[in-house]
Design an enzyme around this catalytic site. Sequence first.
Site, PDB file in Angstrom:
ATOM      1  N   ASN A  43       0.861  -1.186   0.000  1.00  0.00           N
ATOM      2  CA  ASN A  43       0.000   0.000   0.000  1.00  0.00           C
ATOM      3  C   ASN A  43       0.893   1.230   0.000  1.00  0.00           C
ATOM      4  O   ASN A  43       1.487   1.566   1.017  1.00  0.00           O
ATOM      5  CB  ASN A  43      -0.898  -0.017   1.247  1.00  0.00           C
ATOM      6  N   TRP A  44       0.964   1.874  -1.148  1.00  0.00           N
ATOM      7  CA  TRP A  44       1.870   3.028  -1.267  1.00  0.00           C
ATOM      8  C   TRP A  44       1.269   4.308  -0.693  1.00  0.00           C
ATOM      9  O   TRP A  44       1.937   5.343  -0.663  1.00  0.00           O
ATOM     10  CB  TRP A  44       2.239   3.257  -2.739  1.00  0.00           C
ATOM     11  N   LYS A  45       0.009   4.273  -0.304  1.00  0.00           N
ATOM     12  CA  LYS A  45      -0.661   5.467   0.232  1.00  0.00           C
ATOM     13  C   LYS A  45      -0.458   6.644  -0.726  1.00  0.00           C
ATOM     14  O   LYS A  45      -0.502   6.454  -1.937  1.00  0.00           O
ATOM     15  CB  LYS A  45      -0.159   5.782   1.647  1.00  0.00           C
TER      16      LYS A  45
ATOM     17  N   HIS B 287      -9.639   0.833   4.645  1.00  0.00           N
ATOM     18  CA  HIS B 287      -8.327   0.981   5.284  1.00  0.00           C
ATOM     19  C   HIS B 287      -8.477   1.914   6.498  1.00  0.00           C
ATOM     20  O   HIS B 287      -9.299   2.833   6.491  1.00  0.00           O
ATOM     21  CB  HIS B 287      -7.324   1.564   4.287  1.00  0.00           C
TER      22      HIS B 287
ATOM     23  N   GLU C 145      -6.939   4.383   7.506  1.00  0.00           N
ATOM     24  CA  GLU C 145      -6.864   5.826   7.224  1.00  0.00           C
ATOM     25  C   GLU C 145      -8.158   6.326   6.587  1.00  0.00           C
ATOM     26  O   GLU C 145      -8.557   7.470   6.799  1.00  0.00           O
ATOM     27  CB  GLU C 145      -5.632   6.114   6.354  1.00  0.00           C
TER      28      GLU C 145
ATOM     29  N   GLU D 292      -5.648  -5.319  10.324  1.00  0.00           N
ATOM     30  CA  GLU D 292      -4.673  -4.252  10.554  1.00  0.00           C
ATOM     31  C   GLU D 292      -5.039  -3.481  11.816  1.00  0.00           C
ATOM     32  O   GLU D 292      -5.831  -2.525  11.765  1.00  0.00           O
ATOM     33  CB  GLU D 292      -4.671  -3.287   9.365  1.00  0.00           C
TER      34      GLU D 292
ATOM     35  N   GLY E 253       1.944   2.146  10.819  1.00  0.00           N
ATOM     36  CA  GLY E 253       2.860   3.281  10.731  1.00  0.00           C
ATOM     37  C   GLY E 253       3.472   3.688  12.059  1.00  0.00           C
ATOM     38  O   GLY E 253       4.015   4.783  12.175  1.00  0.00           O
TER      39      GLY E 253
ATOM     40  N   SER F  84       3.039  -2.182  10.522  1.00  0.00           N
ATOM     41  CA  SER F  84       4.481  -2.114  10.796  1.00  0.00           C
ATOM     42  C   SER F  84       5.228  -3.407  10.456  1.00  0.00           C
ATOM     43  O   SER F  84       6.151  -3.805  11.167  1.00  0.00           O
ATOM     44  CB  SER F  84       4.729  -1.707  12.253  1.00  0.00           C
TER      45      SER F  84
ATOM     46  N   GLY G 168       2.710  -0.952   4.341  1.00  0.00           N
ATOM     47  CA  GLY G 168       2.782   0.436   3.900  1.00  0.00           C
ATOM     48  C   GLY G 168       4.228   0.886   3.761  1.00  0.00           C
ATOM     49  O   GLY G 168       4.869   0.668   2.731  1.00  0.00           O
ATOM     50  N   GLY G 169       4.772   1.484   4.830  1.00  0.00           N
ATOM     51  CA  GLY G 169       6.099   2.103   4.786  1.00  0.00           C
ATOM     52  C   GLY G 169       7.195   1.239   4.173  1.00  0.00           C
ATOM     53  O   GLY G 169       7.975   1.712   3.337  1.00  0.00           O
TER      54      GLY G 169
END
Length: 249
Positions: A9-11, A96, A98, A168, A174, A210, A231-232
């Site tokens: 997930n590149w956001k 998600h 977010e 999640e 994150g 994470s 993600g990150g």
Amino acid sequence: MRRLLFAANWKMHLGPDDTRGYLKTFRARYNRREDRDIWFFPPAVAIEAAVLAVRERTDLLVGAQDVYWEPKGAFTGAISAPLAFQAGARATLVGHSERRHVFGETDEDTRRKVAAALAGGLAPMLCVGETLAERDAGHTLAVVVRQLAGALSSLDGPTLSRLIVAYEPVWAIGTGRNATPRDAATVHREIRAWLTGRGADAPRVLYGGSVNAKNVAELLAERELDGVLVGGASLDPEGWAQLVQTGAA
Ligand code: PEP
């Protein structure tokens, strides 16, 4: 035997040019393995660039990060499942954390989005998970079951078999703080039981929060995890190419 799924997930990172460069590097570094799929969720503007960069690869798939439930119309700024499909997406994230916590998305919104994704030919990846306050209050399983029921309760077994659930925990996204494999497994068992109890066949349940190159092996050693949503640690193509080669089906 499970088939592992690694989802990136590149956001709100990596536009079309970045995407072309990223996937060139990734393809050069990743030695294809037949026991796993790698999915990419770029920003909407980069979906087509990603699709073109992974063409002819059945193990690499591109999805949208979000779709609105209406197929078309006066909804400025939104994209629909048919529009994402036309750009080459074959999956979409739904709910998600977010989307839920920054944009105020409700369980009813996720229900409509799952239905729209299925109708538009996209495999929904429904994200569920509790906040830290809900976890501390001992409500983790109740929250996850409420989110599953809110989004999926009208769907039959064959339809449920077409979607993926990503657990999640909000407090792990994150933050550098991941759930232990054992804690994740407890929730995954509950999710799997919920889905199979309604007729889903071999549902795939991923963990996200994470995940990185250091903890992924330990997480995937837990057989309840069918893969990870990241993600990150998915933003660097070389690191991601290394991460996705971890674990065995
Ligand atoms: C995510 O965005 O779904 C996620 C799990 O992010 P991170 O890996 O950065 O925690």
